[in-house]
Write a protein that holds these residues in place. Structure first.
Motif, PDB file in Angstrom:
ATOM      1  N   VAL A  19      82.446   5.732 -71.489  1.00  0.00           N
ATOM      2  CA  VAL A  19      81.221   6.284 -72.085  1.00  0.00           C
ATOM      3  C   VAL A  19      80.455   5.256 -72.911  1.00  0.00           C
ATOM      4  N   TRP A  20      81.156   4.266 -73.469  1.00  0.00           N
ATOM      5  CA  TRP A  20      80.482   3.267 -74.305  1.00  0.00           C
ATOM      6  C   TRP A  20      79.673   2.286 -73.475  1.00  0.00           C
ATOM      7  N   GLN A  21      80.017   2.123 -72.197  1.00  0.00           N
ATOM      8  CA  GLN A  21      79.287   1.223 -71.315  1.00  0.00           C
ATOM      9  C   GLN A  21      78.358   1.967 -70.367  1.00  0.00           C
ATOM     10  N   ASP A  22      78.792   3.130 -69.889  1.00  0.00           N
ATOM     11  CA  ASP A  22      78.022   3.880 -68.894  1.00  0.00           C
ATOM     12  C   ASP A  22      78.181   5.377 -69.160  1.00  0.00           C
ATOM     13  N   PRO A  23      77.379   5.943 -70.066  1.00  0.00           N
ATOM     14  CA  PRO A  23      77.513   7.355 -70.432  1.00  0.00           C
ATOM     15  C   PRO A  23      77.370   8.309 -69.252  1.00  0.00           C
ATOM     16  N   ALA A  24      76.472   7.996 -68.322  1.00  0.00           N
ATOM     17  CA  ALA A  24      76.261   8.884 -67.176  1.00  0.00           C
ATOM     18  C   ALA A  24      77.501   8.942 -66.292  1.00  0.00           C
ATOM     19  N   LEU A  25      78.101   7.784 -66.016  1.00  0.00           N
ATOM     20  CA  LEU A  25      79.318   7.741 -65.203  1.00  0.00           C
ATOM     21  C   LEU A  25      80.457   8.478 -65.907  1.00  0.00           C
ATOM     22  N   ALA A  26      80.571   8.295 -67.214  1.00  0.00           N
ATOM     23  CA  ALA A  26      81.613   8.984 -67.978  1.00  0.00           C
ATOM     24  C   ALA A  26      81.464  10.495 -67.846  1.00  0.00           C
ATOM     25  N   ALA A  27      80.229  10.987 -67.924  1.00  0.00           N
ATOM     26  CA  ALA A  27      79.991  12.424 -67.813  1.00  0.00           C
ATOM     27  C   ALA A  27      80.277  12.927 -66.399  1.00  0.00           C
ATOM     28  N   LEU A  28      79.951  12.125 -65.381  1.00  0.00           N
ATOM     29  CA  LEU A  28      80.265  12.509 -64.002  1.00  0.00           C
ATOM     30  C   LEU A  28      81.775  12.636 -63.809  1.00  0.00           C
ATOM     31  N   LEU A  29      82.523  11.703 -64.397  1.00  0.00           N
ATOM     32  CA  LEU A  29      83.982  11.778 -64.323  1.00  0.00           C
ATOM     33  C   LEU A  29      84.506  12.989 -65.091  1.00  0.00           C
ATOM     34  N   ALA A  30      83.971  13.173 -66.297  1.00  0.00           N
ATOM     35  CA  ALA A  30      84.455  14.245 -67.163  1.00  0.00           C
ATOM     36  C   ALA A  30      84.214  15.620 -66.549  1.00  0.00           C
ATOM     37  N   TRP A  31      82.996  15.826 -66.033  1.00  0.00           N
ATOM     38  CA  TRP A  31      82.682  17.132 -65.450  1.00  0.00           C
ATOM     39  C   TRP A  31      83.158  17.247 -64.004  1.00  0.00           C
ATOM     40  N   GLY A  84      74.346  12.814 -64.502  1.00  0.00           N
ATOM     41  CA  GLY A  84      75.381  12.486 -65.479  1.00  0.00           C
ATOM     42  C   GLY A  84      74.893  12.665 -66.906  1.00  0.00           C
ATOM     43  N   LEU A  85      73.656  12.261 -67.159  1.00  0.00           N
ATOM     44  CA  LEU A  85      73.098  12.409 -68.509  1.00  0.00           C
ATOM     45  C   LEU A  85      72.889  13.885 -68.858  1.00  0.00           C
ATOM     46  N   ILE A  86      72.498  14.680 -67.866  1.00  0.00           N
ATOM     47  CA  ILE A  86      72.364  16.127 -68.091  1.00  0.00           C
ATOM     48  C   ILE A  86      73.728  16.726 -68.420  1.00  0.00           C
ATOM     49  N   TRP A  87      74.750  16.338 -67.655  1.00  0.00           N
ATOM     50  CA  TRP A  87      76.090  16.859 -67.900  1.00  0.00           C
ATOM     51  C   TRP A  87      76.637  16.392 -69.245  1.00  0.00           C
ATOM     52  N   LEU A  88      76.279  15.162 -69.664  1.00  0.00           N
ATOM     53  CA  LEU A  88      76.690  14.679 -70.978  1.00  0.00           C
ATOM     54  C   LEU A  88      76.078  15.548 -72.069  1.00  0.00           C
ATOM     55  N   ALA A  89      74.797  15.846 -71.926  1.00  0.00           N
ATOM     56  CA  ALA A  89      74.121  16.704 -72.900  1.00  0.00           C
ATOM     57  C   ALA A  89      74.716  18.106 -72.896  1.00  0.00           C
ATOM     58  N   LEU A  90      75.080  18.608 -71.707  1.00  0.00           N
ATOM     59  CA  LEU A  90      75.687  19.929 -71.611  1.00  0.00           C
ATOM     60  C   LEU A  90      77.045  19.960 -72.315  1.00  0.00           C
ATOM     61  N   GLY A  91      77.834  18.911 -72.129  1.00  0.00           N
ATOM     62  CA  GLY A  91      79.141  18.849 -72.783  1.00  0.00           C
ATOM     63  C   GLY A  91      79.027  18.800 -74.297  1.00  0.00           C
ATOM     64  N   ILE A  92      78.138  17.931 -74.784  1.00  0.00           N
ATOM     65  CA  ILE A  92      77.938  17.832 -76.232  1.00  0.00           C
ATOM     66  C   ILE A  92      77.351  19.136 -76.764  1.00  0.00           C
ATOM     67  N   GLY A  93      76.388  19.692 -76.028  1.00  0.00           N
ATOM     68  CA  GLY A  93      75.761  20.939 -76.441  1.00  0.00           C
ATOM     69  C   GLY A  93      76.753  22.086 -76.499  1.00  0.00           C
ATOM     70  N   GLY A  94      77.637  22.167 -75.484  1.00  0.00           N
ATOM     71  CA  GLY A  94      78.645  23.222 -75.464  1.00  0.00           C
ATOM     72  C   GLY A  94      79.610  23.115 -76.629  1.00  0.00           C
ATOM     73  N   LEU A  95      79.976  21.877 -76.980  1.00  0.00           N
ATOM     74  CA  LEU A  95      80.867  21.648 -78.121  1.00  0.00           C
ATOM     75  C   LEU A  95      80.190  22.036 -79.430  1.00  0.00           C
ATOM     76  N   VAL A  96      78.957  21.564 -79.625  1.00  0.00           N
ATOM     77  CA  VAL A  96      78.236  21.839 -80.869  1.00  0.00           C
ATOM     78  C   VAL A  96      77.927  23.326 -81.001  1.00  0.00           C
ATOM     79  N   PHE A  97      77.494  23.951 -79.891  1.00  0.00           N
ATOM     80  CA  PHE A  97      77.134  25.371 -79.934  1.00  0.00           C
ATOM     81  C   PHE A  97      78.314  26.233 -80.377  1.00  0.00           C
ATOM     82  N   ARG A  98      79.483  26.050 -79.737  1.00  0.00           N
ATOM     83  CA  ARG A  98      80.633  26.891 -80.088  1.00  0.00           C
ATOM     84  C   ARG A  98      81.134  26.569 -81.495  1.00  0.00           C
ATOM     85  N   THR A  99      81.068  25.297 -81.897  1.00  0.00           N
ATOM     86  CA  THR A  99      81.498  24.928 -83.246  1.00  0.00           C
ATOM     87  C   THR A  99      80.656  25.649 -84.294  1.00  0.00           C
TER      88      THR A  99
END
Length: 200
Positions: free
Chosen positions: A43-55, A135-150
């Motif tokens: 994620v520190w080098q390629d946030p979009a790729l990290a999100a594609l892997l994560a999701w 990937g960037l959309i999925w990254l935002a969705l992951g962060i958003g889902g975490l923040v929303f439930r928190t």
């Protein structure tokens, strides 16, 4: 700090004992943990790729374990119903996960139909650009889902519960790696033993 750690331990224990009976589910969580750990590095080098892997790998394998392989009947080990477990679940229970995974599955269709994603991006012209934007959309969705439930937990429980849950989610890959690293081997052994039993 001790109270925070105790609540974190309790949330982890409840999650494990209520939702990880199946060796298949545990094995899929081990795969998920490895993939998330790789994504944490990438994620520190390629946030979009990290999100594609994560999701694309970690979340799908993780949730497949819960939806398809985890028992939904009465829990004799913990002496409670599946409905009870879903009702007291601190984070995303299965109903909430359906909504979250629905947003994940629907987002590529929206991006395909609306290439700028309503003005967020320049329209993609190539497949790599499409997947970078996805990937960037999925990254935002992951962060958003975490923040929303928190934040949601701040109101329906308390601030500490929300912060503990957020810490649990972020550190789950490390904990799951430790907890379920033996599950794939145990699953293979279980299948071999069952085959020998049938053959005998």
């Amino acid at each position: 700090m001790n109270r925070f750690r105790e609540q974190l331990r309790e949330q982890r224990w409840d999650d494990h004992r209520y939702y990880h009976h199946s060796l298949i589910n545990q094995s899929l969580h081990f795969l998920s943990a490895i993939t998330f750990l790789v994504a944490y590095v990438v994620v520190w080098q390629d946030p979009a790729l990290a999100a594609l892997l994560a999701w694309g790998v970690a979340m799908t394998s993780r949730q497949a374990g819960h939806f398809f392989f985890e028992p939904k009947g009465y829990d004799d080990v913990n002496d409670c119903t599946h409905e009870y477990k879903e009702d007291i679940k601190v984070g995303y229970n299965l109903a909430r996960k359906v909504v979250l995974m629905g947003l994940w599955a629907f987002s590529p269709i929206v991006l395909y139909v609306e290439p700028t994603f309503f003005g967020v991006f320049e329209a993609h012209r190539t497949a790599p650009q499409f997947f970078e934007h996805l990937g960037l959309i999925w990254l935002a969705l992951g962060i958003g889902g975490l923040v929303f439930r928190t934040v949601h937990l701040f109101f329906i429980r308390d601030v500490e519960t929300g912060l503990v849950w957020a810490a649990k989610i972020i550190t789950d890959p490390f904990n799951d790696f430790r907890l379920y690293c033996k599950a794939p081997g145990q699953l293979v052994k279980q299948r071999i033993d069952a085959r020998h039993t049938r053959a005998g």
